[in-house]
Design an enzyme around this catalytic site. Structure first.
Site, PDB file in Angstrom:
ATOM      1  N   SER A 125       1.154   4.085  -2.938  1.00  0.00           N
ATOM      2  CA  SER A 125       0.438   5.385  -2.924  1.00  0.00           C
ATOM      3  C   SER A 125       1.785   6.300  -3.257  1.00  0.00           C
ATOM      4  O   SER A 125       1.722   7.259  -3.849  1.00  0.00           O
ATOM      5  CB  SER A 125       0.110   5.508  -1.358  1.00  0.00           C
ATOM      6  OG  SER A 125       1.055   5.158  -0.592  1.00  0.00           O
ATOM      7  N   LYS A 126       2.969   6.131  -2.804  1.00  0.00           N
ATOM      8  CA  LYS A 126       4.212   6.845  -2.970  1.00  0.00           C
ATOM      9  C   LYS A 126       4.490   6.919  -4.434  1.00  0.00           C
ATOM     10  O   LYS A 126       4.862   7.932  -4.837  1.00  0.00           O
ATOM     11  CB  LYS A 126       5.504   6.598  -2.029  1.00  0.00           C
ATOM     12  CG  LYS A 126       5.110   6.985  -0.533  1.00  0.00           C
ATOM     13  CD  LYS A 126       4.672   8.192  -0.313  1.00  0.00           C
ATOM     14  CE  LYS A 126       4.589   8.725   1.017  1.00  0.00           C
ATOM     15  NZ  LYS A 126       4.371  10.245   1.325  1.00  0.00           N
ATOM     16  N   ALA A 181       0.944  -1.252  -0.023  1.00  0.00           N
ATOM     17  CA  ALA A 181       0.147  -0.003   0.096  1.00  0.00           C
ATOM     18  C   ALA A 181       0.942   1.349   0.008  1.00  0.00           C
ATOM     19  O   ALA A 181       0.599   2.086  -0.914  1.00  0.00           O
ATOM     20  CB  ALA A 181      -1.125   0.125   1.263  1.00  0.00           C
ATOM     21  N   TYR A 182       2.024   1.353   0.900  1.00  0.00           N
ATOM     22  CA  TYR A 182       2.823   2.458   0.840  1.00  0.00           C
ATOM     23  C   TYR A 182       3.543   2.605  -0.315  1.00  0.00           C
ATOM     24  O   TYR A 182       3.635   3.987  -0.934  1.00  0.00           O
ATOM     25  CB  TYR A 182       3.697   2.307   2.050  1.00  0.00           C
ATOM     26  CG  TYR A 182       4.373   3.607   2.437  1.00  0.00           C
ATOM     27  CD1 TYR A 182       3.956   4.609   3.225  1.00  0.00           C
ATOM     28  CD2 TYR A 182       5.667   3.744   2.004  1.00  0.00           C
ATOM     29  CE1 TYR A 182       4.586   5.661   3.523  1.00  0.00           C
ATOM     30  CE2 TYR A 182       6.557   4.695   2.490  1.00  0.00           C
ATOM     31  CZ  TYR A 182       5.709   5.930   3.265  1.00  0.00           C
ATOM     32  OH  TYR A 182       6.487   6.870   3.628  1.00  0.00           O
ATOM     33  N   CYS A 183       4.121   1.721  -0.844  1.00  0.00           N
ATOM     34  CA  CYS A 183       4.776   1.566  -2.221  1.00  0.00           C
ATOM     35  C   CYS A 183       3.830   2.283  -3.311  1.00  0.00           C
ATOM     36  O   CYS A 183       4.131   2.939  -4.231  1.00  0.00           O
ATOM     37  CB  CYS A 183       5.548   0.308  -2.662  1.00  0.00           C
ATOM     38  SG  CYS A 183       6.830   0.155  -1.488  1.00  0.00           S
TER      39      CYS A 183
END
Length: 299
Positions: free
Chosen positions: A156-157, A152-154
């Site tokens: 989104s970034k 999720a973090y990757c």
């Protein structure tokens, strides 16, 4: 532009209650900017604003709430008369195997990090057009190096990086400059919260140098402030990230070959502890969950 060129400018920082956002607000204020802080935690925002001097002020708003962000942008513009710099910094994180993730938490990471950044840009663009200002979108090493256990973090970034690059071309003719800021693992509540998970900590420790280190906050933020003063297209909180930018196309191939070897040994532990890994990490994540719970009660 020199690194002293922030004198008299009005700078808005989201996610300013703690971590990178709070330190950046203090740094920009020390360089002469008048800072407006946006975040979820009133007491933390108030304390940070007080540390930024009498010209600083704060607004409580969820970056995913378009109405609240538009209201904050209008009030900030009225309060200061202009907005010269906006730093879209607000972000949250969750970790673990995608198959074991709580999808509401997974979506919330994307919602805050990607859609929240777009909502921030949309709210403040009129003011930035009027001032011919600068928007800095905070991305991450995760945009260059998509890593397992951080889907999720990757995602989104990587998304906010692409969003900022696309937006730059749209608003250049209106005099607005857009930059992307990159940080590796930096000593914040988010990273310390992630390191409380023993399995995730072991996975990160196995990464190749220099990606396995945690870097001090202050010098990272000073580099970001330098980039803001220069209105840079790319801002690197750790100098070695500039080199990673040049080789980023090869990194997924490397990870695809070597990460499964490490994950093979960690997978039993990941599965056993999956239930404890279904929420957001760090105190910023806890603040987001608390704010959402409060909205559900009041709504």
């Amino acid at each position: 532009m020199s690194t002293d060129s922030l004198s008299g400018q009005v700078a808005v920082v989201t996610g300013a209650a703690r971590g990178v956002g709070a330190e950046l607000a203090r740094t920009l204020a020390a360089r002469g900017a008048r800072v407006a802080l946006v975040g979820l935690e009133p007491e933390e925002l108030k304390a940070t604003a007080a540390a930024c001097g009498p010209d600083a002020d704060w607004w409580q708003a969820d970056v995913t709430d378009a109405e609240a962000m538009s209201a904050a942008a209008a009030e900030i513009t009225q309060r200061y008369g202009r907005v010269d710099v906006v730093v879209a910094n607000a972000g949250i994180a969750a970790g673990g195997l995608f198959q074991d993730s709580d999808m509401d938490t997974w979506r919330r990471v994307v919602e805050v990090n990607l859609l929240g950044s777009a909502t921030t840009a949309r709210a403040f663009l009129p003011a930035l057009v009027a001032s011919r200002g600068y928007l800095l979108q905070i991305a991450s090493l995760a945009a260059m190096t998509p890593a397992p256990l951080m889907t999720a973090y990757c995602a989104s970034k990587s998304g906010v990086e692409a969003f900022a690059h696309a937006l730059r071309a749209e608003v250049a003719n209106q005099g607005v400059r857009v930059g992307v800021g990159y940080l590796s693992w930096t000593d914040t509540d988010m990273v310390r919260g992630a390191d409380e998970d023993e399995v995730m900590r072991d996975m990160r420790a196995s990464l190749p140098w220099p990606t396995n280190r945690t870097y001090p906050l202050e010098p990272a933020v000073q580099r970001i402030a330098d980039g803001i003063a220069r209105r840079s297209v790319h801002v690197y909180a750790q100098g070695w990230l500039r080199g990673y930018q040049l080789m980023r196309g090869q990194i997924p191939l490397f990870l695809g070959r070597f990460a499964p070897i490490k994950l093979r040994g960690l997978e039993p532990r990941l599965r056993e502890s999956a239930a404890a890994r279904r929420g957001l990490v760090g105190r910023g994540g806890a603040a987001d969950e608390a704010a959402r719970a409060q909205r559900r009660v009041s709504g």
